[in-house]
Design an enzyme around this catalytic site. Structure first.
Site, PDB file in Angstrom:
ATOM      1  N   ARG A 275       0.830  -1.208   0.000  1.00 34.51           N
ATOM      2  CA  ARG A 275       0.000   0.000   0.000  1.00 34.51           C
ATOM      3  C   ARG A 275       0.867   1.263   0.000  1.00 34.51           C
ATOM      4  NH1 ARG A 275      -5.027  -2.330   3.648  1.00 34.51           N
ATOM      5  NH2 ARG A 275      -6.242  -2.859   1.808  1.00 34.51           N
TER       6      ARG A 275
ATOM      7  N   LYS B 208     -19.316 -18.912  -1.520  1.00 41.13           N
ATOM      8  CA  LYS B 208     -20.769 -18.874  -1.328  1.00 41.13           C
ATOM      9  C   LYS B 208     -21.498 -17.931  -2.276  1.00 41.13           C
ATOM     10  CE  LYS B 208     -20.729 -19.938   3.573  1.00 41.13           C
ATOM     11  NZ  LYS B 208     -20.990 -19.398   4.895  1.00 41.13           N
TER      12      LYS B 208
ATOM     13  N   GLY C 202     -10.979  -9.803  -2.372  1.00 33.63           N
ATOM     14  CA  GLY C 202     -10.759 -10.938  -1.477  1.00 33.63           C
ATOM     15  C   GLY C 202      -9.604 -11.833  -1.861  1.00 33.63           C
TER      16      GLY C 202
ATOM     17  N   GLY D 112     -13.145  -4.526  -0.501  1.00 29.48           N
ATOM     18  CA  GLY D 112     -14.541  -4.075  -0.412  1.00 29.48           C
ATOM     19  C   GLY D 112     -14.944  -3.098  -1.505  1.00 29.48           C
TER      20      GLY D 112
HETATM   21  P1  AMP Z   1     -14.571 -15.942  -1.497  1.00 32.54           P
HETATM   22  O1  AMP Z   1     -13.930 -15.245  -0.343  1.00 32.54           O
HETATM   23  O2  AMP Z   1     -16.050 -15.962  -1.453  1.00 32.54           O
HETATM   24  O3  AMP Z   1     -14.032 -15.481  -2.834  1.00 32.54           O
HETATM   25  O4  AMP Z   1     -14.198 -17.476  -1.333  1.00 32.54           O
HETATM   26  C1  AMP Z   1     -12.893 -17.944  -1.397  1.00 32.54           C
HETATM   27  C2  AMP Z   1     -12.828 -19.305  -0.767  1.00 32.54           C
HETATM   28  O5  AMP Z   1     -13.669 -20.206  -1.459  1.00 32.54           O
HETATM   29  C3  AMP Z   1     -11.451 -19.911  -0.792  1.00 32.54           C
HETATM   30  O6  AMP Z   1     -11.003 -20.026   0.532  1.00 32.54           O
HETATM   31  C4  AMP Z   1     -11.652 -21.277  -1.417  1.00 32.54           C
HETATM   32  O7  AMP Z   1     -10.963 -22.309  -0.766  1.00 32.54           O
HETATM   33  C5  AMP Z   1     -13.134 -21.495  -1.266  1.00 32.54           C
HETATM   34  N1  AMP Z   1     -13.644 -22.439  -2.253  1.00 32.54           N
HETATM   35  C6  AMP Z   1     -13.608 -22.339  -3.575  1.00 32.54           C
HETATM   36  N2  AMP Z   1     -14.132 -23.430  -4.158  1.00 32.54           N
HETATM   37  C7  AMP Z   1     -14.519 -24.264  -3.173  1.00 32.54           C
HETATM   38  C8  AMP Z   1     -15.148 -25.542  -3.141  1.00 32.54           C
HETATM   39  N3  AMP Z   1     -15.477 -26.178  -4.262  1.00 32.54           N
HETATM   40  N4  AMP Z   1     -15.407 -26.099  -1.927  1.00 32.54           N
HETATM   41  C9  AMP Z   1     -15.076 -25.440  -0.805  1.00 32.54           C
HETATM   42  N5  AMP Z   1     -14.496 -24.219  -0.771  1.00 32.54           N
HETATM   43  C10 AMP Z   1     -14.214 -23.639  -1.943  1.00 32.54           C
END
Ligand code: AMP
Length: 396
Positions: A37, A197, A354, A377
């Site tokens: 940063r 998710k 993220g 964010g």
């Molecule tokens: P996000 O912060 O929503 O972008 O999610 C990132 C996280 O999703 C990472 O820690 C990945 O390990 C997890 N992830 C991605 N694909 C899968 C999957 N098929 N099953 C479980 N976790 C997952």
């Protein structure tokens, strides 16, 4: 041409320039563990100082409730000085006597950092009286902190209304990249969205299907869509209660002529563990006692074909559990393919949010993308189609 006022329009010579920067660096035991940063804001500081402006840096640090020495920016001032290669003065308040004395002592080309803006409640409340206290210290305002632009705080939004305001170079680079990515992109545009998710990315998915030509869905969130289509996902991470939401997104995509590309196969294992025994199954044949941890090889081929068809790719979220080998392979293969197309001059690739930066670094390709936003964010809110108060205040 950007639609924002930039340093090109600012006459900074002899002026007191309040520069909002992001110096919220990770720190352990008083030591900065990652200076990215700081590096990012050096060009703006140098340019203003070299043009004879008096640079007054404003930043927040952590989430203090009132004044808290543990969240002082003082050690950061020393770090900025060493990266900049010139002294950086420090004032132990961002308003009042301490701040105005330090500002009055500045000569053209000098740099000063004021103490953590969040030591005052007026910062996060965007309190007009606090904005006025800050505004007294400067003649011009420059915002170089895109990562804080989704917040309407005194130092990110209020000041831009109180003083003539301009985007700094790092803010400008981010806005140019985001414009190229989604607002005025070269088509076709393909969005790649992964991550754990659906629930955290509903707004993002709904905004994207209305704007892009194709949407690749991967990662854990794809399982929710697969379940919604009536297929079994075994023990996979899936938000089964969001089946209706998934269907709504698919319908919106259909109405907007946006193709949805879901996995056709998945790499499955019995447990979420590095090196777990794994097999690839067609998406309609996922074993009941296993979980999908990555997209399979046929899905990767389809994703690479979608990247080949794209003039622009916007990417957020890993396609699998990329932190544990070998379930990083889908993310790595797709990232390397997008990087290769970018290097060949065939693709504009914009990524961020993220874990995406970590995933692209893991694939070794972050430098080959057109732009990788570290803004978290703010980048996500932009993908969600929200207007960012700190950016809106800089519009020409
Ligand atoms: P996000 O912060 O929503 O972008 O999610 C990132 C996280 O999703 C990472 O820690 C990945 O390990 C997890 N992830 C991605 N694909 C899968 C999957 N098929 N099953 C479980 N976790 C997952």
């Amino acid at each position: 041409m950007t639609a924002f006022r930039t340093l090109d329009q600012a006459d900074v010579k002899g002026q007191r320039v309040l520069v909002r920067v992001d110096l919220n660096v990770p720190m352990e035991n008083g030591r900065i563990t990652d200076a990215t940063r700081i590096e990012r804001v050096l060009p703006t500081i140098r340019e203003i100082a070299d043009k004879g402006g008096r640079v007054i840096l404003l930043a927040h640090f952590g989430r203090p409730k009132g004044r808290d020495p543990k969240e002082s920016l003082k050690p950061v001032a020393e770090a900025v000085a060493s990266h900049l290669g010139k002294p950086v003065a420090f004032a132990d308040d961002c308003i009042g006597e301490a701040a105005s004395q330090a500002v009055n002592a500045l000569k053209d080309g000098d740099v000063l950092l004021l103490e953590n803006t969040r030591f005052h409640a007026g910062e996060e409340k965007n309190d007009p009286a606090f904005v006025q206290e800050l505004a007294k210290l400067g003649d011009l305002y420059v915002n170089d902190a895109f990562s804080a632009a989704h917040r309407a705080h005194a130092s990110t939004e209020g000041l831009a209304r109180a003083l003539p305001g301009y985007a700094g170079r790092s803010m400008q680079a981010e806005l140019d990249a985001l414009t190229k990515g989604l607002e005025a992109p070269k088509r076709p545009v393909v969005a790649i969205v992964g991550g754990a998710k659906v629930s955290t990315k509903i707004d993002l998915l709904e905004n994207l299907v209305a704007k892009v030509d194709a949407l690749v869905i991967g990662g854990g969130m794809a399982n929710t869509f697969v379940h919604a289509a009536g297929l079994g996902v075994g023990k996979s991470l899936a938000e089964k209660d969001l089946a209706a939401t998934a269907m709504r997104i698919i319908e919106k995509a259909r109405d907007a002529n946006c193709a949805i590309i879901l996995p056709v196969d998945g790499v499955c294992a019995y447990e979420f563990k590095a090196g777990a025994v794994n097999h690839t199954y067609g998406i309609d044949a996922i074993p009941e006692d296993q979980m999908i941890l990555d997209v399979g090889s046929q899905s990767i081929e389809r994703i690479q074909a979608a990247i080949n068809d794209a003039a622009t790719v916007v990417w957020n979220g890993p396609l699998g559990a990329f932190e544990i080998a070998p379930f990083d392979q889908g993310t790595v293969a797709a990232a390397r393919h997008a990087a290769q197309r970018t290097r060949e001059g065939k693709l504009v690739s914009v990524a961020g949010g993220g874990d995406t930066v970590a995933a692209l670094n893991h694939a070794g390709v972050a430098d080959s993308f057109t732009y990788v936003s570290t803004a978290g964010g703010a980048f996500l809110e932009w993908l969600e189609g929200k207007s960012l108060p700190g950016v809106e205040a800089l519009r020409a």
